[in-house]
Design a protein around this motif. Structure first.
Motif, PDB file in Angstrom:
ATOM      1  N   ILE A   1      15.780  43.767  36.366  1.00  0.00           N
ATOM      2  CA  ILE A   1      16.535  42.199  36.462  1.00  0.00           C
ATOM      3  C   ILE A   1      17.510  42.869  37.050  1.00  0.00           C
ATOM      4  O   ILE A   1      18.435  44.152  37.101  1.00  0.00           O
ATOM      5  N   SER A   2      18.035  42.272  38.104  1.00  0.00           N
ATOM      6  CA  SER A   2      19.723  42.449  38.887  1.00  0.00           C
ATOM      7  C   SER A   2      19.776  40.919  38.826  1.00  0.00           C
ATOM      8  O   SER A   2      19.176  40.077  39.815  1.00  0.00           O
ATOM      9  N   ILE A   3      21.197  40.971  39.582  1.00  0.00           N
ATOM     10  CA  ILE A   3      21.323  39.317  39.993  1.00  0.00           C
ATOM     11  C   ILE A   3      22.402  39.377  40.899  1.00  0.00           C
ATOM     12  O   ILE A   3      23.225  39.935  40.816  1.00  0.00           O
ATOM     13  N   ASP A   4      22.170  38.385  41.610  1.00  0.00           N
ATOM     14  CA  ASP A   4      23.794  37.968  42.506  1.00  0.00           C
ATOM     15  C   ASP A   4      23.797  36.663  42.505  1.00  0.00           C
ATOM     16  O   ASP A   4      24.282  35.973  44.310  1.00  0.00           O
ATOM     17  N   ALA A   5      23.728  35.846  41.498  1.00  0.00           N
ATOM     18  CA  ALA A   5      23.086  34.631  41.723  1.00  0.00           C
ATOM     19  C   ALA A   5      22.249  34.214  41.727  1.00  0.00           C
ATOM     20  O   ALA A   5      21.797  33.495  41.014  1.00  0.00           O
ATOM     21  N   ALA A   6      21.674  34.705  42.172  1.00  0.00           N
ATOM     22  CA  ALA A   6      19.864  34.793  42.029  1.00  0.00           C
ATOM     23  C   ALA A   6      19.691  35.926  41.521  1.00  0.00           C
ATOM     24  O   ALA A   6      20.307  36.929  40.843  1.00  0.00           O
ATOM     25  N   ILE A   7      18.822  35.485  40.349  1.00  0.00           N
ATOM     26  CA  ILE A   7      17.971  36.652  39.740  1.00  0.00           C
ATOM     27  C   ILE A   7      16.741  37.165  40.201  1.00  0.00           C
ATOM     28  O   ILE A   7      15.489  36.542  40.957  1.00  0.00           O
ATOM     29  N   TRP A   8      16.973  38.579  40.804  1.00  0.00           N
ATOM     30  CA  TRP A   8      15.693  39.382  41.210  1.00  0.00           C
ATOM     31  C   TRP A   8      14.887  39.645  40.151  1.00  0.00           C
ATOM     32  O   TRP A   8      15.851  41.094  39.426  1.00  0.00           O
ATOM     33  N   LEU A   9      13.801  39.697  40.334  1.00  0.00           N
ATOM     34  CA  LEU A   9      13.031  40.723  39.935  1.00  0.00           C
ATOM     35  C   LEU A   9      11.959  41.656  40.390  1.00  0.00           C
ATOM     36  O   LEU A   9      11.000  41.027  40.949  1.00  0.00           O
ATOM     37  N   ALA A  10      11.294  42.736  39.794  1.00  0.00           N
ATOM     38  CA  ALA A  10      10.681  43.941  40.104  1.00  0.00           C
ATOM     39  C   ALA A  10       9.998  43.925  39.753  1.00  0.00           C
ATOM     40  O   ALA A  10      10.057  44.862  38.722  1.00  0.00           O
ATOM     41  N   SER A  11       8.015  44.106  39.735  1.00  0.00           N
ATOM     42  CA  SER A  11       7.587  45.064  38.842  1.00  0.00           C
ATOM     43  C   SER A  11       6.425  44.294  40.327  1.00  0.00           C
ATOM     44  O   SER A  11       5.332  42.901  39.746  1.00  0.00           O
ATOM     45  N   GLY A  12       5.726  45.412  40.508  1.00  0.00           N
ATOM     46  CA  GLY A  12       4.020  44.945  41.512  1.00  0.00           C
ATOM     47  C   GLY A  12       4.649  44.297  42.859  1.00  0.00           C
ATOM     48  O   GLY A  12       4.308  44.250  43.968  1.00  0.00           O
ATOM     49  N   LYS A  13       5.434  43.170  42.347  1.00  0.00           N
ATOM     50  CA  LYS A  13       5.835  42.358  43.848  1.00  0.00           C
ATOM     51  C   LYS A  13       7.440  42.389  43.178  1.00  0.00           C
ATOM     52  O   LYS A  13       8.343  42.411  42.701  1.00  0.00           O
ATOM     53  N   LEU A  14       8.643  41.940  44.746  1.00  0.00           N
ATOM     54  CA  LEU A  14       9.733  41.584  44.607  1.00  0.00           C
ATOM     55  C   LEU A  14      10.431  40.380  44.681  1.00  0.00           C
ATOM     56  O   LEU A  14       9.733  39.533  45.271  1.00  0.00           O
TER      57      LEU A  14
END
Length: 433
Positions: free
Chosen positions: A330-343
């Motif tokens: 995961i990474s955060i810029d106010a939203a949480i971006w979750l990556a695995s199989g898709k973003l």
């Protein structure tokens, strides 16, 4: 060829029934456990004796107290027709039930197998991008079920179709992607810091890169521009750490026994392992809060910031997370971006958007910042670096290179001009357009 004998208890239970159909039905149940690819039929007949017409022909033997009987001639005249009628009855009822039950058992087994194979096929499909090894194992199990089942004519067509689907799925899963033949330029050789340094993770804060070497229990700092390096802290407990993060002047370490903090050249534990944790595979900080990705429970936990440290753990996501592998990040810029199989883009506990990045694997590193235009990924399964536009979801940059399958961490310079990918002994770079 050979014979298959029903168990005595099944026979006794069946014969305890008064109705001929029930007897045949009970006996036919025993055929479901007969050897595979075997055929069976049964015949049930009932002999009825009119005891009122039986006459004793011999005196009682007082020694053994056994009576001998003979049948009157009138009884003999109707006994044969009765037996013949019962024999026909047995063939038409008992035999019919045996054949029908045997066929029904075979058909039922075939349908159950079809259902199991369909479930396994769907499960393998879902894991194809997340965990190829697991997907191959499940698809192979489904194939074995098809091979070892004797299908009736009705279900054979469905079985053939499933076999074709499984063959195609396994072919795609087991096909090896060609390795890229190019290499990335080197940003910095970690041997210049220490010949024994083995990188486990890295993070960027301002003009400084922080490096975790858990093999030797050390954390280093490295300048983005001047490449000057220093030992931040060396301590035995750092060997337990697997990841690091920097916020508010402090380095946060995720270790096997909880979270630690490095501040003022001192290491102290700040969060103990919680009973609610499953498999914590990544974490990130935002506005003083800590967010933990728990793939074991399919949850993102939040530790809210307090004046003295962190508050009580609570579940951040308000709906189920997308299914991810243990290689998710995961990474955060106010939203949480979750990556695995898709973003995936999650906001305030809910899934806001899904980016279908072509062929994205399950082992993915992700990095972004609030003022970045892109989300940056290292797809370890496919040895490639990707830049995905936040607005359009389009891939603006794709670079395949040797060594990316062994990446330990990903960061991007504050001006978004260069991405740095850490391997165990060096930092590689991708110049961003």
């Amino acid at each position: 060829t050979g014979f298959y004998t029903l168990r005595d208890d099944l026979i006794q239970q069946a014969l305890s029934k008064e109705d001929l159909k029930e007897v045949a039905g009970r006996l036919s149940d025993g055929l479901s456990s007969a050897p595979e690819n075997s055929d069976a039929a049964g015949l049930v007949i009932e002999l009825v004796v009119d005891e009122e017409n039986i006459e004793a022909k011999a005196p009682v033997n007082t020694k053994n107290k056994v009576k001998k009987f003979s049948f009157p001639s009138s009884f003999g005249r109707w006994l044969i027709p009765v037996i013949a009628i019962i024999l026909v009855l047995g063939l038409s009822i008992g035999g019919y039930f045996f054949f029908r039950q045997r066929g029904a058992s075979k058909q039922r087994l075939a349908q159950e197998t079809i259902s199991q194979v369909q479930t396994k096929y769907q499960e393998a499909q879902g894991l194809a991008l997340l965990d190829k090894d697991q997907a191959v194992r499940i698809a192979s199990e489904a194939q074995d079920l098809l091979v070892n089942t004797d299908f009736d004519q009705t279900s054979q067509e469905e079985a053939d179709r499933l076999k074709q689907d499984l063959d195609q799925l396994l072919a795609g899963l087991t096909q090896e992607s060609p390795l890229p033949d190019n290499t990335l330029d080197e940003f910095f050789s970690l041997e210049k810091i220490d010949s024994e340094l083995i990188l486990a993770d890295l993070f960027s804060a301002g003009k400084t890169i922080y490096l975790l070497d858990n093999d030797n229990g050390k954390v280093y700092s490295l300048g983005w521009e001047d490449k000057e390096s220093n030992v931040v802290l060396g301590e035995e407990k750092i060997k337990k750490a697997s990841q690091l993060f920097y916020q508010a002047g402090k380095i946060i370490l995720l270790a096997e026994d909880g979270f630690y903090e490095i501040a003022n050249n001192t290491l102290k534990k700040i969060i103990e392992v919680d009973d609610s944790w499953g498999e914590i595979v990544d974490f990130y900080g935002w506005l003083g809060n800590l967010y933990l990705l728990d793939t074991g429970n399919n949850v993102i936990w939040q530790y809210p910031a307090t004046q003295g440290g962190f508050g009580v753990i609570r579940k951040w996501n308000k709906e189920d997370l997308p299914t991810t592998s243990d290689g998710a990040s995961i990474s955060i810029d106010a939203a949480i971006w979750l990556a695995s199989g898709k973003l995936y883009k999650l906001y305030q506990g809910y899934l806001e958007d899904t980016y279908n990045v072509a062929d994205l694997g399950g082992q993915v590193l992700v990095y972004t910042a609030a003022d970045f235009d892109n989300v940056y990924l290292v797809d370890k399964d496919n040895s490639r670096f990707l830049a995905v536009n936040k607005e359009t979801g389009e891939t603006d940059n794709e670079t395949k290179a040797l060594g990316l399958d062994e990446a330990k961490g990903l960061i991007v310079s504050p001006d978004e001009t260069v991405a740095v990918i850490g391997t165990s002994d060096k930092l590689l770079k991708v110049v961003l357009e």
